[in-house]
Design a protein around this motif. Structure first.
Motif, short mmCIF file in Angstrom:
data_model
loop_
_atom_site.label_atom_id
_atom_site.label_comp_id
_atom_site.label_asym_id
_atom_site.label_seq_id
_atom_site.Cartn_x
_atom_site.Cartn_y
_atom_site.Cartn_z
N ILE A 13 1.02 -1.38 0.03
CA ILE A 13 0.10 -0.15 -0.01
C ILE A 13 1.03 1.24 0.10
O ILE A 13 0.34 2.27 0.17
CB ILE A 13 -1.03 -0.16 1.25
CG1 ILE A 13 -0.48 -0.23 2.43
CG2 ILE A 13 -1.98 -1.17 1.24
CD1 ILE A 13 -1.32 0.26 3.53
N GLY A 14 2.13 1.03 -0.14
CA GLY A 14 3.11 2.00 -0.04
C GLY A 14 3.78 2.55 1.19
O GLY A 14 3.44 1.88 2.32
N LYS A 15 4.18 3.59 1.12
CA LYS A 15 4.66 4.25 2.39
C LYS A 15 3.61 5.37 3.08
O LYS A 15 2.78 5.81 2.00
CB LYS A 15 6.18 5.05 2.09
CG LYS A 15 7.28 4.16 2.08
CD LYS A 15 8.37 5.05 1.85
CE LYS A 15 9.50 3.97 1.38
NZ LYS A 15 10.87 4.80 1.13
N ALA A 16 3.73 5.69 4.39
CA ALA A 16 2.65 6.39 4.85
C ALA A 16 3.08 8.06 4.47
O ALA A 16 4.01 8.39 4.49
CB ALA A 16 2.88 6.53 6.38
N LYS A 17 2.08 8.64 3.96
CA LYS A 17 2.28 10.13 3.48
C LYS A 17 1.04 10.89 4.04
O LYS A 17 -0.08 10.64 3.79
CB LYS A 17 2.19 10.26 2.26
CG LYS A 17 3.49 9.52 1.43
CD LYS A 17 3.59 9.78 -0.18
CE LYS A 17 4.79 9.25 -0.71
NZ LYS A 17 4.96 9.44 -2.07
N LEU A 26 1.29 -7.11 14.14
CA LEU A 26 0.45 -7.42 12.98
C LEU A 26 -0.78 -6.49 12.71
O LEU A 26 -1.22 -6.50 11.68
CB LEU A 26 0.13 -8.94 12.44
CG LEU A 26 0.97 -9.56 12.25
CD1 LEU A 26 0.50 -11.07 12.12
CD2 LEU A 26 1.73 -9.14 10.89
N GLN A 27 -1.03 -5.51 13.85
CA GLN A 27 -2.14 -4.81 13.62
C GLN A 27 -1.58 -3.28 13.04
O GLN A 27 -0.72 -2.78 13.49
CB GLN A 27 -3.07 -4.55 14.76
CG GLN A 27 -4.26 -3.66 14.43
CD GLN A 27 -5.28 -3.77 15.52
OE1 GLN A 27 -5.14 -4.92 16.32
NE2 GLN A 27 -6.07 -2.95 15.50
N VAL A 28 -2.10 -2.83 11.90
CA VAL A 28 -1.70 -1.48 11.38
C VAL A 28 -2.73 -0.45 12.10
O VAL A 28 -3.85 -0.52 11.87
CB VAL A 28 -1.83 -1.48 9.79
CG1 VAL A 28 -1.65 -0.09 9.32
CG2 VAL A 28 -0.95 -2.44 9.15
N ASP A 62 -7.05 -3.27 10.15
CA ASP A 62 -6.15 -3.83 9.27
C ASP A 62 -5.11 -4.63 10.00
O ASP A 62 -4.48 -4.12 11.17
CB ASP A 62 -5.49 -2.89 8.28
CG ASP A 62 -6.74 -2.21 7.48
OD1 ASP A 62 -7.78 -2.95 7.09
OD2 ASP A 62 -6.54 -1.15 7.16
N LEU A 63 -4.60 -5.74 9.40
CA LEU A 63 -3.42 -6.52 9.78
C LEU A 63 -2.47 -6.40 8.73
O LEU A 63 -2.77 -6.57 7.71
CB LEU A 63 -3.94 -8.00 10.02
CG LEU A 63 -4.80 -8.41 11.23
CD1 LEU A 63 -5.23 -9.65 11.33
CD2 LEU A 63 -4.44 -7.71 12.60
N GLY A 64 -1.29 -5.95 9.41
CA GLY A 64 -0.24 -5.92 8.01
C GLY A 64 1.26 -5.90 8.84
O GLY A 64 1.54 -6.00 9.85
N TYR A 73 2.33 -3.35 3.89
CA TYR A 73 1.50 -4.35 3.46
C TYR A 73 0.34 -5.10 3.99
O TYR A 73 0.42 -5.21 5.25
CB TYR A 73 2.52 -5.81 3.09
CG TYR A 73 3.50 -5.71 2.20
CD1 TYR A 73 3.48 -5.92 1.06
CD2 TYR A 73 5.08 -5.10 2.97
CE1 TYR A 73 4.72 -5.58 0.36
CE2 TYR A 73 5.91 -4.63 2.27
CZ TYR A 73 6.07 -5.03 0.80
OH TYR A 73 7.03 -4.99 0.26
N VAL A 74 -0.87 -4.83 3.52
CA VAL A 74 -1.87 -5.36 4.27
C VAL A 74 -2.09 -6.72 4.11
O VAL A 74 -2.09 -7.45 3.01
CB VAL A 74 -3.38 -4.63 3.85
CG1 VAL A 74 -4.57 -5.32 4.67
CG2 VAL A 74 -3.23 -3.22 4.13
N VAL A 75 -2.24 -7.48 5.26
CA VAL A 75 -2.28 -8.89 5.27
C VAL A 75 -3.41 -9.52 5.48
O VAL A 75 -4.08 -10.29 4.51
CB VAL A 75 -1.46 -9.72 6.71
CG1 VAL A 75 -1.73 -10.99 6.61
CG2 VAL A 75 0.08 -9.20 6.23
#
Length: 126
Positions: A13-17, A26-28, A62-64, A73-75
């Motif tokens: 999903i890229g880098k945070a901006k 594992l939790q975003v 979301d888990l990632g 990466y979203v898992v």
């Protein structure tokens, strides 16, 4: 916790901006003021609002994972994780493996009651 990013699709999903992201167990979590994301509350759902807006964090469920370069990466989704024999099973991982078979067109991993193993649920792939 396993790093599942290498086992799933290489899509990131890229880098945070514009927001700060954190990965814990594992939790975003998205660190931003609720107003900056356009979310102030769930309409007439104060309990659900309290569950997702915690100390300035928007807990999306979301888990990632995050790699060394900072790509996320979203898992899977936390609500979708299946517990089988005391282990967490990620439906997205099962589906990714099934999709890799050229004979399969669609795949889904779902939970069903599993009485014989004493688990409240089990996974089924179709």
């Amino acid at each position: 916790m396993p790093n599942l990013a290498g086992h799933l699709s290489s899509a990131t999903i890229g880098k945070a901006k514009g927001v700060m992201l954190s990965v814990a167990n594992l939790q975003v979590n998205y660190d931003a003021t609720p107003a900056s994301l356009g979310l102030t509350d769930y309409y007439k759902e104060p309990e659900q609002t309290r569950q997702v807006l915690v100390e300035g964090w928007l807990r999306t469920g979301d888990l990632g994972t995050m790699d060394a370069e900072g790509h996320f990466y979203v898992v899977d989704r936390k609500k979708d994780v299946i517990t089988r024999g005391g282990q967490n099973v990620y439906p997205a991982y099962i589906e990714e493996v099934l999709y890799s078979d050229p004979a399969g067109a669609e795949a889904a991993a779902i939970a069903e009651p599993e009485v014989e193993l004493g688990d409240p649920q089990r996974q089924t792939a179709a």
